[in-house]
Design an enzyme around this catalytic site. Structure first.
Site, mmCIF file in Angstrom:
data_model
loop_
_atom_site.group_PDB
_atom_site.id
_atom_site.type_symbol
_atom_site.label_atom_id
_atom_site.label_comp_id
_atom_site.label_asym_id
_atom_site.label_seq_id
_atom_site.Cartn_x
_atom_site.Cartn_y
_atom_site.Cartn_z
ATOM 1 N N GLY A 1 6.969 5.592 7.833
ATOM 2 C CA GLY A 1 5.915 7.266 7.942
ATOM 3 C C GLY A 1 5.926 8.343 8.815
ATOM 4 O O GLY A 1 6.449 7.312 9.914
ATOM 5 N N SER A 2 4.649 8.131 9.108
ATOM 6 C CA SER A 2 4.442 9.905 10.542
ATOM 7 C C SER A 2 4.365 8.531 12.169
ATOM 8 O O SER A 2 4.339 7.270 11.820
ATOM 9 C CB SER A 2 3.708 10.230 10.689
ATOM 10 O OG SER A 2 2.557 9.767 10.416
ATOM 11 N N GLY B 1 2.377 5.503 13.499
ATOM 12 C CA GLY B 1 2.781 4.190 13.416
ATOM 13 C C GLY B 1 2.909 3.663 14.939
ATOM 14 O O GLY B 1 2.731 2.703 14.393
ATOM 15 N N CYS C 1 13.637 11.543 6.534
ATOM 16 C CA CYS C 1 13.225 10.938 7.967
ATOM 17 C C CYS C 1 14.654 10.601 8.709
ATOM 18 O O CYS C 1 15.282 11.798 9.862
ATOM 19 C CB CYS C 1 12.641 10.097 8.090
ATOM 20 S SG CYS C 1 12.869 8.318 7.130
ATOM 21 N N LYS D 1 1.332 -0.931 0.441
ATOM 22 C CA LYS D 1 0.126 -0.080 -0.051
ATOM 23 C C LYS D 1 1.315 1.062 0.061
ATOM 24 O O LYS D 1 1.626 2.059 0.604
ATOM 25 C CB LYS D 1 -0.816 -0.353 1.018
ATOM 26 C CG LYS D 1 -2.010 0.634 0.768
ATOM 27 C CD LYS D 1 -2.506 2.496 1.248
ATOM 28 C CE LYS D 1 -1.813 3.415 1.998
ATOM 29 N NZ LYS D 1 -1.822 4.265 1.772
HETATM 30 C C1 UN1 Z 1 14.038 7.971 4.360
HETATM 31 O O1 UN1 Z 1 14.484 9.335 4.558
HETATM 32 O O2 UN1 Z 1 12.705 7.465 5.332
HETATM 33 O O3 UN1 Z 1 19.997 7.660 4.750
HETATM 34 C C2 UN1 Z 1 15.005 7.012 4.132
HETATM 35 C C3 UN1 Z 1 19.543 7.911 4.075
HETATM 36 C C4 UN1 Z 1 18.527 7.220 2.676
HETATM 37 C C5 UN1 Z 1 17.305 7.030 3.115
HETATM 38 C C6 UN1 Z 1 16.970 7.909 3.801
HETATM 39 N N1 UN1 Z 1 19.567 5.951 2.085
HETATM 40 O O4 UN1 Z 1 19.247 9.353 4.000
#
Ligand code: UN1
Length: 496
Positions: free
Chosen positions: A228-229, A233, A284, A175
């Site tokens: 995700g958020s 989560g 993230c 999804k």
């Molecule tokens: C993400 O932001 O969800 O290390 C993953 C990194 C990438 C992966 C980021 N290889 O910034």
């Protein structure tokens, strides 16, 4: 006419039971619709899970090296389509083209890596305390996985989950985010073209509440992987616990770069610009906090502000663009809210933080890269994930204080230190409480051959990607097997 996607269930592209569709738009040009995609419902989820269930016994009994051969062919197709897919990534979610292609490259790397895993999937054989007795552990799949993926790495993260789940012998329903459904569909097409049997991977698009949640909590699903958020989560984790179902979550971050006075100044500056404003801050792993030793703080801030001002906003497909748009109007509003909150809290907005609302960029979701100074550790802009091109600069007086600041949030995904002092790098490696630590490099850019995952509220402690402790541990269960071929009853732990 706008192309219209279908769901992919049991090897067929089929219309959703709801008859409803949403639109995925180019964030650099909101008037451009990339694709219409199914706003599916529970019935579609039921069908997809049933297809995955049915395909499972055969897929799990196919020898892992054979499964690996199919994934290898998919890796080859990803490689052949890298340019087109990279462009699609940029059009569908906005990151600049070199990063769009980088997203696909990360997927290619992982696809080959997991294809090879088909000939490893290493487990253990150990000596038994009794003669003529084998003692070993083997890896077995769980069954059907619900895989829920975000838009910020719209090819790489689906590949992280799908290829790892599949090589281990699981089947899956994917999804994807409603902001990047076409990227996910292109990936599914590639796996189908590589010869993946029907039902092994199914795609159902739609909203979190109408598709993601019923999928994750479906009675016939055996495991969940979600990126995700934090809000979603953590809610899923609570529900999965009630169902006693394995779940891996990768959620937010409030990653920091610590810069010591002896750092390579120019390198640290480049690291901050790349980590803070790459992908418009929407990783993230993004460097949303920069903690600078007071000895160099003012000079560093001046240069950072000047460099941020020079960054060119624009459509990620254009070669001169440094920073693309943010993903959608909701994200834009949230980021602008944080810009206001930071100012109300007393931080100084030194540059950026303004929406481009005139000229050709007015049709997209563009925010000028923002730098806040005078930020203190308890401010909301130093604690909460913003997920946009906003860097909060804090000052520290020592390494110890800097480390306390880095560690002083609920998150723990990535951190970095710039220093030339080798002893300090060794201490940082121990003391930084994050799943990823970078030394003289930015907080972003993890490679796929090692585990990727966060501490504290950033993740569940089941990392993605490769390495000995990586995703394979989550997508398999361990079965411990003793085989006694002595022909006698040998009683473990019992004195004779
Ligand atoms: C993400 O932001 O969800 O290390 C993953 C990194 C990438 C992966 C980021 N290889 O910034």
């Amino acid at each position: 006419m706008t192309p219209r996607l279908k769901n992919f269930i049991n090897g067929q592209w089929i219309e959703p039971s709801t008859g409803r569709y949403g639109e995925s738009r180019n964030p650099a040009r909101n008037s451009e619709i990339i694709v219409e995609f199914p706003l599916s419902g529970r019935e579609d989820v039921d069908r997809a899970v049933a297809a995955a269930r049915e395909a499972y016994p055969k897929w799990r009994s196919l020898p892992a090296p054979r499964r690996g051969e199919i994934l290898f062919r998919a890796a080859e197709l990803l490689r052949a389509r890298k340019e087109a897919l990279g462009q699609l990534v940029t059009r569908e979610m906005g990151k600049v083209l070199p990063e769009g292609k980088g997203d696909v490259q990360e997927a290619i790397d992982f696809a080959y890596y997991m294809a090879g895993e088909g000939r490893r999937l290493v487990s253990e054989v150990v000596p038994s305390e009794s003669p003529d007795k084998d003692a070993k552990s083997i890896r077995v799949p769980h069954g059907v996985f619900a895989l829920i993926t975000p838009w910020n790495f719209p090819v790489a993260i689906p590949v992280w989950k799908v290829f790892a789940a599949l090589i281990c012998g699981n089947t899956a329903v994917l999804k994807p985010s409603s902001d990047s459904p076409l990227c996910a569909a292109r990936l599914v097409e590639i796996l189908a073209a590589a010869g993946l049997p029907p039902g092994v991977l199914n795609l159902v698009t739609g909203s979190g509440p109408e598709v993601g949640e019923p999928l994750a909590l479906h009675p016939q699903v055996d495991g969940i992987s979600f990126t995700g958020s934090s809000a979603v989560g953590e809610a899923l984790e609570r529900q999965a616990a009630a169902l006693h179902r394995p779940i891996a979550v990768e959620m937010g971050g409030k990653n920091a770069i610590l810069i010591m006075p002896d750092a390579d100044f120019k390198l640290a500056l480049e690291g901050v610009l790349w980590g803070g404003f790459g992908t418009a801050g929407q990783r993230c792993t993004a460097a949303s906090r920069v903690i600078v030793h007071r000895e160099i703080h003012d000079r560093f801030v001046d240069e950072l502000v000047a460099a941020a001002r020079k960054m060119r906003l624009g459509d990620g497909l254009e070669a001169q663009t440094d920073v693309g748009p943010v993903i959608n109007e909701g994200a834009l509003k949230k980021i602008l809210d944080y810009i206001r909150i930071g100012q109300e809290e007393g931080a100084q907005l030194r540059t950026g933080g303004v929406r481009k609302s005139d000229g050709p960029l007015a049709d997209g979701w563009f925010i000028e890269p923002a730098v806040f100074t005078g930020v203190t550790p308890q401010m909301r802009i130093a604690q909460e994930e913003i997920f946009g091109p906003v860097v909060a600069v804090l000052a520290c007086d020592s390494f110890e204080e800097g480390v306390r600041m880095v560690n002083g949030t609920r998150y723990g995904l990535s951190s970095a230190i710039f220093t030339r002092d080798v002893n300090l790098t060794a201490r940082a490696e121990k003391e930084l409480e994050t799943g990823l630590v970078y030394i003289n490099a930015s907080t972003i850019g993890a490679e796929i051959q090692l585990p990727f995952g966060g501490y504290k509220h950033s993740g569940s402690g089941h990392p993605e990607c490769g390495g000995r402790m990586g995703a394979i541990d989550f997508y398999t269960r361990i079965k411990t097997v003793y085989r006694d071929y002595s022909g006698k009853l040998q009683r473990a732990q019992i004195d004779v």
